[in-house]
Design an enzyme around this catalytic site. Structure first.
Site, PDB file in Angstrom:
ATOM      1  N   THR A   1      -1.650   5.223  -1.044  1.00 33.54           N
ATOM      2  CA  THR A   1      -1.706   5.269  -2.506  1.00 33.54           C
ATOM      3  C   THR A   1      -1.580   3.911  -3.177  1.00 33.54           C
ATOM      4  O   THR A   1      -1.512   3.837  -4.399  1.00 33.54           O
ATOM      5  CB  THR A   1      -0.599   6.191  -3.071  1.00 33.54           C
ATOM      6  OG1 THR A   1       0.657   5.699  -2.643  1.00 33.54           O
ATOM      7  CG2 THR A   1      -0.815   7.623  -2.629  1.00 33.54           C
ATOM      8  N   GLU A   2      -1.570   2.825  -2.395  1.00 34.78           N
ATOM      9  CA  GLU A   2      -1.541   1.503  -3.031  1.00 34.78           C
ATOM     10  C   GLU A   2      -1.953   0.425  -2.044  1.00 34.78           C
ATOM     11  O   GLU A   2      -1.326   0.250  -1.008  1.00 34.78           O
ATOM     12  CB  GLU A   2      -0.148   1.209  -3.576  1.00 34.78           C
ATOM     13  CG  GLU A   2      -0.140   0.183  -4.667  1.00 34.78           C
ATOM     14  CD  GLU A   2       1.236   0.054  -5.279  1.00 34.78           C
ATOM     15  OE1 GLU A   2       2.012  -0.761  -4.769  1.00 34.78           O
ATOM     16  OE2 GLU A   2       1.536   0.764  -6.247  1.00 34.78           O
ATOM     17  N   ASN A   3      -3.021  -0.299  -2.353  1.00 31.77           N
ATOM     18  CA  ASN A   3      -3.527  -1.379  -1.513  1.00 31.77           C
ATOM     19  C   ASN A   3      -4.493  -2.232  -2.303  1.00 31.77           C
ATOM     20  O   ASN A   3      -5.398  -1.713  -2.951  1.00 31.77           O
ATOM     21  CB  ASN A   3      -4.234  -0.779  -0.277  1.00 31.77           C
ATOM     22  CG  ASN A   3      -4.848  -1.826   0.629  1.00 31.77           C
ATOM     23  OD1 ASN A   3      -6.023  -1.746   0.976  1.00 31.77           O
ATOM     24  ND2 ASN A   3      -4.072  -2.793   1.025  1.00 31.77           N
TER      25      ASN A   3
ATOM     26  N   VAL B   1       0.865  -1.174   0.000  1.00 31.07           N
ATOM     27  CA  VAL B   1       0.000   0.000   0.000  1.00 31.07           C
ATOM     28  C   VAL B   1       0.903   1.224   0.000  1.00 31.07           C
ATOM     29  O   VAL B   1       1.769   1.303   0.840  1.00 31.07           O
ATOM     30  CB  VAL B   1      -0.836  -0.045   1.252  1.00 31.07           C
ATOM     31  CG1 VAL B   1      -1.696   1.151   1.356  1.00 31.07           C
ATOM     32  CG2 VAL B   1      -1.533  -1.331   1.315  1.00 31.07           C
TER      33      VAL B   1
END
Length: 557
Positions: free
Chosen positions: A414-416, A14
């Site tokens: 910003t990422e998951n 994430v």
């Protein structure tokens, strides 16, 4: 606790934007509250998005003047990628970005995170040799269309696709010259796009660049420099990030009013026994060798003390005159400290961690330097990738750790996300809906804890090329039919589920939330029918083409 078994480390993505501050406090390892589902909403103005990267989605690997990247070269070598797949065409995002932005608009997203391919705009990697204006135009058009649709671009400068020329001539990130070459590339991006882009990420997951690219060789450029490769590459990456931050600060910040940060991957490491001090110390080493390796220099000016102690001691036992971990000079420490306006935080999964002593000489490398063992609970759900277990409570623990270590920074996740295996063709991805529901809810609990989270990005918009796993693992909200030349996109149930979370800005009440999954599954059934029909037509076309080829051969005879 249930019986534990050996786990496999395969770090991925994430990511989060985190404002840099220097204050720290002690993290309470003994306090692990695993509470029931929390119904509530996120603060007003919370930002929702999706992510992607250039090499994984763009395709068009040798189109319109693009140079070769290390991943182009690596994937073209037999045996490096599962089933010898390549991203030569991948999702054809280079040609279909307008369609993809329409998907984002339909989801009512606030932001989109993507990366710029260095060799697409500088084919040889060098600004002084050639600027590819067609590549510049592609990214400019993408940015403009995002803004026209009220979607904020968050741009990653390096998502692993180094120009191959720079690897062949200089050895890539093992050479200090990369610092200046990368700065030239970043400066060009600031010059051409900075009037419209306000969030810049220098590097995505430098842990993976260093360890998998220069230590294990699983990723491009495929070097296996045990015990030294990862540390040297990471040292140069940290310096490169700092130089880019200073360049922006001195030349562009006053005009463009943007932010420059870095995105770091961090799985959570939980002590096997939270009452055992040795397990607690092992878990902290796991985090410091992972997240702290990069975050501590950028926030505090030097490597974590535990890394310096362990690698230095093991280097001495090897009979080396100096530590295998490079050293920052006093001037470099002050230069790199505080060089992040936000921090990318990568998190997908969790491990249990305990002490395991590795004697010196028994294959000295990054992993044995840590003196620990990673374990998993066999009851943890494991829907797709072999390394990715769903452990939502680890996310809350990680966010609270970042809060204590870095003075409660402002965070944008910003990422998951979560994957499924290639053979799964059911678009009703109930495991992904549950993953998003539980992980996003743990993030909401972290906000209740006082963690300053401002936004969230699901990984990823589309199924795409998953590095050394090729197309065998799918992280996308949208299913991509890679067998079709046009690479059509089909929404999975998780698209509809995520849209509900976005429109409700969280989880308003139990009755409403429990209806989301049912409605999402009902909606995705039509997508399943469309995909099945497309597959039947594709099969018929293949059979027809085979018959035509057979008749052609018959006529020639």
């Amino acid at each position: 606790m249930t019986m534990l078994q050996w786990g496999i480390l395969r770090p991925h993505h994430v990511l989060a934007l985190v404002l840099c501050v220097s204050a720290t406090e002690d993290f309470d390892w003994t306090k692990n509250e695993r509470t029931s589902f929390y119904y509530g909403t996120f603060p007003t103005g919370f930002s929702w998005g999706v992510g992607s990267s250039a090499y994984q989605t763009e395709g068009a690997w040798n189109v319109d003047g693009k140079g070769i990247s290390i991943w182009d070269a690596f994937s073209h070598k037999k045996g490096k990628i599962f089933l010898n797949d390549t991203a030569d065409s991948s999702c054809e995002g280079y040609h279909k970005f307008k369609d993809d932005i329409a998907l984002m608009k339909d989801m009512k997203l606030n932001h989109y995170r993507f990366s710029i391919s260095w060799p697409r705009i500088l084919p040889t990697g060098l600004k002084s040799e050639k600027i590819n204006e067609k590549g510049i135009k592609y990214y400019s058009d993408l940015i403009n269309m995002l803004l026209d649709n009220k979607i904020t671009p968050i741009v990653t400068l390096y998502h692993w696709d180094l120009p191959q020329v720079l690897h062949e001539k200089y050895g890539g990130w093992h050479n200090i010259s990369m610092v200046n070459y990368f700065n030239d590339f970043a400066n060009l991006c600031f010059e051409r796009f900075g009037n419209r882009v306000k969030y810049w990420i220098t590097f995505n997951n430098p842990w993976s660049i260093a360890v998998e690219g220069y230590e294990t060789g699983e990723h491009a450029p495929g070097l296996k420099l045990k015990g030294t490769g990862a540390y040297k590459a990471a040292h140069h990456i940290i310096k490169a990030h700092a130089k880019v931050w200073h360049t922006y600060d001195m030349q562009w910040r006053s005009k463009q009013k943007g932010l420059v940060g870095i995105s770091l991957t961090a799985d959570w490491g939980e002590p096997v026994d939270i009452s055992n001090q040795r397990d607690i110390e092992a878990a902290e080493r796991y985090i410091q060798f992972y997240l702290g390796w990069f975050a501590t220099p950028l926030f505090h000016g030097d490597y974590p003390q535990v890394m310096k102690d362990y690698i230095g001691r093991k280097s001495g036992q090897q009979g080396l005159g100096a530590s295998r971990l490079p050293v920052f000079s006093p001037q470099e420490k002050s230069y790199i400290k505080g060089t992040c306006d936000f921090l990318g935080l990568g998190h997908f999964t969790t491990r249990y961690v305990t002490l395991k002593n590795y004697p010196s000489g028994a294959g000295d490398n990054y992993f044995s330097d840590r003196d620990l063992a990673e374990l998993v609970d066999p009851q943890w759900p494991d829907p797709g990738s072999e390394w990715l277990y769903s452990v939502p409570w680890g996310f809350r623990r990680l966010l609270n750790f970042v809060k204590t270590q870095y003075g409660n920074p402002m965070i944008y996740v910003t990422e998951n996300g979560v994957s499924e295996k290639m053979l799964c063709t059911d678009l009703c991805d109930d495991w992904r809906m549950k993953y998003f529901k539980d992980y996003i809810n743990e993030m909401l609990k972290a906000i209740k804890d006082g963690v300053n989270v401002k936004g969230y990005t699901a990984w990823s918009l589309l199924d795409s090329f998953e590095w050394d796993e090729g197309f065998s693992e799918r992280f996308g909200l949208y299913y991509v039919d890679f067998r079709s030349k046009n690479k059509p996109r089909y929404p999975k149930a998780s698209v509809h589920y995520y849209k509900r979370i976005i429109s409700s800005n969280g989880f308003p009440n139990q009755r409403e939330v429990e209806s989301w999954k049912r409605k999402a599954v009902e909606t995705c059934s039509s997508s399943n029918q469309l995909l099945a029909a497309a597959r039947r037509k594709s099969k018929e076309n293949q059979e027809l083409a085979g018959m035509e080829q057979a008749w052609s051969i018959h006529d020639e005879v």
